[in-house]
Design a protein around this motif. Sequence first.
Motif, PDB file in Angstrom:
ATOM      1  N   GLN A  43      -1.198   2.683   0.018  1.00 17.88           N
ATOM      2  CA  GLN A  43      -1.353   1.665   0.685  1.00 17.88           C
ATOM      3  C   GLN A  43      -1.024   2.247   2.328  1.00 17.88           C
ATOM      4  N   PRO A  44      -1.655   1.567   3.197  1.00 16.19           N
ATOM      5  CA  PRO A  44      -1.328   1.977   4.555  1.00 16.19           C
ATOM      6  C   PRO A  44      -0.217   0.913   5.004  1.00 16.19           C
ATOM      7  N   ASP A  45       0.460   1.524   5.882  1.00 16.14           N
ATOM      8  CA  ASP A  45       1.642   0.447   6.712  1.00 16.14           C
ATOM      9  C   ASP A  45       0.809  -0.508   7.577  1.00 16.14           C
ATOM     10  N   ILE A  46       1.358  -1.530   7.950  1.00 14.50           N
ATOM     11  CA  ILE A  46       0.879  -2.669   8.569  1.00 14.50           C
ATOM     12  C   ILE A  46       0.456  -2.265   9.892  1.00 14.50           C
ATOM     13  N   GLU A  47       0.938  -1.382  10.412  1.00 10.79           N
ATOM     14  CA  GLU A  47       0.550  -0.790  11.937  1.00 10.79           C
ATOM     15  C   GLU A  47      -0.806  -0.171  11.636  1.00 10.79           C
ATOM     16  N   SER A  48      -0.870   0.775  10.515  1.00  7.69           N
ATOM     17  CA  SER A  48      -2.238   1.304  10.283  1.00  7.69           C
ATOM     18  C   SER A  48      -3.246   0.383   9.942  1.00  7.69           C
ATOM     19  N   ILE A  49      -3.085  -0.616   9.367  1.00 11.05           N
ATOM     20  CA  ILE A  49      -4.027  -1.623   8.821  1.00 11.05           C
ATOM     21  C   ILE A  49      -4.389  -2.772  10.212  1.00 11.05           C
ATOM     22  N   MET A  50      -3.562  -2.736  11.026  1.00  7.10           N
ATOM     23  CA  MET A  50      -3.710  -3.553  12.296  1.00  7.10           C
ATOM     24  C   MET A  50      -4.963  -2.754  13.122  1.00  7.10           C
ATOM     25  N   ARG A  51      -4.438  -1.258  13.258  1.00  4.88           N
ATOM     26  CA  ARG A  51      -5.265  -0.413  14.067  1.00  4.88           C
ATOM     27  C   ARG A  51      -6.647  -0.244  13.559  1.00  4.88           C
ATOM     28  N   THR A  52      -6.839  -0.263  11.989  1.00  8.33           N
ATOM     29  CA  THR A  52      -7.942  -0.414  11.463  1.00  8.33           C
ATOM     30  C   THR A  52      -8.902  -1.284  11.627  1.00  8.33           C
ATOM     31  N   ALA A  53      -8.324  -2.577  11.416  1.00 11.21           N
ATOM     32  CA  ALA A  53      -8.946  -3.882  11.742  1.00 11.21           C
ATOM     33  C   ALA A  53      -9.535  -3.779  13.324  1.00 11.21           C
ATOM     34  N   LYS A  54      -8.559  -3.312  14.192  1.00  8.49           N
ATOM     35  CA  LYS A  54      -9.114  -3.331  15.572  1.00  8.49           C
ATOM     36  C   LYS A  54     -10.410  -2.466  15.583  1.00  8.49           C
ATOM     37  N   LEU A  55     -10.183  -1.289  15.206  1.00 12.82           N
ATOM     38  CA  LEU A  55     -11.450  -0.148  15.256  1.00 12.82           C
ATOM     39  C   LEU A  55     -12.574  -0.650  14.571  1.00 12.82           C
ATOM     40  N   LEU A  56     -12.482  -1.430  13.518  1.00 16.90           N
ATOM     41  CA  LEU A  56     -13.624  -1.836  12.538  1.00 16.90           C
ATOM     42  C   LEU A  56     -14.340  -3.228  13.287  1.00 16.90           C
ATOM     43  N   ALA A  57     -13.265  -3.637  14.111  1.00 14.90           N
ATOM     44  CA  ALA A  57     -13.738  -4.987  14.790  1.00 14.90           C
ATOM     45  C   ALA A  57     -13.884  -6.099  13.672  1.00 14.90           C
ATOM     46  N   VAL A  58     -12.776  -6.127  12.822  1.00 10.95           N
ATOM     47  CA  VAL A  58     -12.755  -7.136  11.921  1.00 10.95           C
ATOM     48  C   VAL A  58     -11.537  -7.958  11.891  1.00 10.95           C
ATOM     49  N   ASP A  59     -11.216  -9.069  11.522  1.00 11.32           N
ATOM     50  CA  ASP A  59      -9.919  -9.529  11.268  1.00 11.32           C
ATOM     51  C   ASP A  59      -9.001  -8.992  10.149  1.00 11.32           C
ATOM     52  N   ILE A  60      -7.874  -8.828  10.463  1.00 11.34           N
ATOM     53  CA  ILE A  60      -7.119  -7.978   9.511  1.00 11.34           C
ATOM     54  C   ILE A  60      -7.104  -8.604   8.147  1.00 11.34           C
ATOM     55  N   ASN A  61      -7.260  -9.846   7.837  1.00  7.76           N
ATOM     56  CA  ASN A  61      -7.636 -10.541   6.513  1.00  7.76           C
ATOM     57  C   ASN A  61      -8.880  -9.988   5.859  1.00  7.76           C
ATOM     58  N   ASP A  62      -9.770  -9.487   6.491  1.00  8.34           N
ATOM     59  CA  ASP A  62     -10.971  -8.998   6.102  1.00  8.34           C
ATOM     60  C   ASP A  62     -10.711  -7.618   5.558  1.00  8.34           C
ATOM     61  N   LEU A  63      -9.473  -7.007   5.747  1.00  8.12           N
ATOM     62  CA  LEU A  63      -8.975  -5.617   4.944  1.00  8.12           C
ATOM     63  C   LEU A  63      -8.127  -5.952   3.746  1.00  8.12           C
ATOM     64  N   LEU A  64      -7.723  -7.100   3.479  1.00 11.58           N
ATOM     65  CA  LEU A  64      -6.711  -7.301   2.724  1.00 11.58           C
ATOM     66  C   LEU A  64      -7.200  -8.028   1.455  1.00 11.58           C
ATOM     67  N   ILE A  65      -7.133  -8.152   0.010  1.00 11.66           N
ATOM     68  CA  ILE A  65      -7.500  -8.694  -0.933  1.00 11.66           C
ATOM     69  C   ILE A  65      -6.529  -9.892  -1.059  1.00 11.66           C
ATOM     70  N   SER A  66      -7.120 -11.002  -1.174  1.00  5.75           N
ATOM     71  CA  SER A  66      -6.246 -12.164  -1.393  1.00  5.75           C
ATOM     72  C   SER A  66      -5.615 -12.226  -3.085  1.00  5.75           C
ATOM     73  N   ASN A  67      -4.202 -12.662  -3.100  1.00  9.71           N
ATOM     74  CA  ASN A  67      -3.862 -12.589  -4.545  1.00  9.71           C
ATOM     75  C   ASN A  67      -3.398 -14.034  -4.475  1.00  9.71           C
ATOM     76  N   ASN A  68      -4.099 -14.945  -4.364  1.00  6.54           N
ATOM     77  CA  ASN A  68      -3.780 -16.359  -4.772  1.00  6.54           C
ATOM     78  C   ASN A  68      -3.817 -16.737  -6.137  1.00  6.54           C
ATOM     79  N   VAL A  69      -4.803 -16.087  -6.815  1.00 10.55           N
ATOM     80  CA  VAL A  69      -4.751 -16.502  -8.170  1.00 10.55           C
ATOM     81  C   VAL A  69      -4.014 -15.531  -9.087  1.00 10.55           C
ATOM     82  N   GLU A  70      -3.063 -16.094 -10.007  1.00  9.48           N
ATOM     83  CA  GLU A  70      -2.279 -15.337 -10.877  1.00  9.48           C
ATOM     84  C   GLU A  70      -2.485 -15.702 -12.355  1.00  9.48           C
TER      85      GLU A  70
END
Length: 70
Positions: A43-70
């Motif tokens: 997994q990327p570190d948080i800085e890499s996730i933030m930079r990736t989101a910016k480069l891809l012009a998406v919200d950072i949440n679009d790059l993460l999978i929600s784990n709300n359901v257990e």
Amino acid sequence: MANKDLNRIKLVLVEKKKTGKWLAEQLGKDQTTISKWCTNSNQPDIESIMRTAKLLAVDINDLLISNNVE
């Protein structure tokens, strides 16, 4: 320990018609690193996730999978 997907980087790259090679070049990372992120074997570190989101012009949440359901 179960192997869980934590990010959607591969899917978002496909949606944006970008490659792992392109992302590696933009971030100054090795293509192997990006490949591991895309397969969720590492997994990327948080800085890499933030930079990736910016480069891809998406919200950072679009790059993460929600784990709300257990």
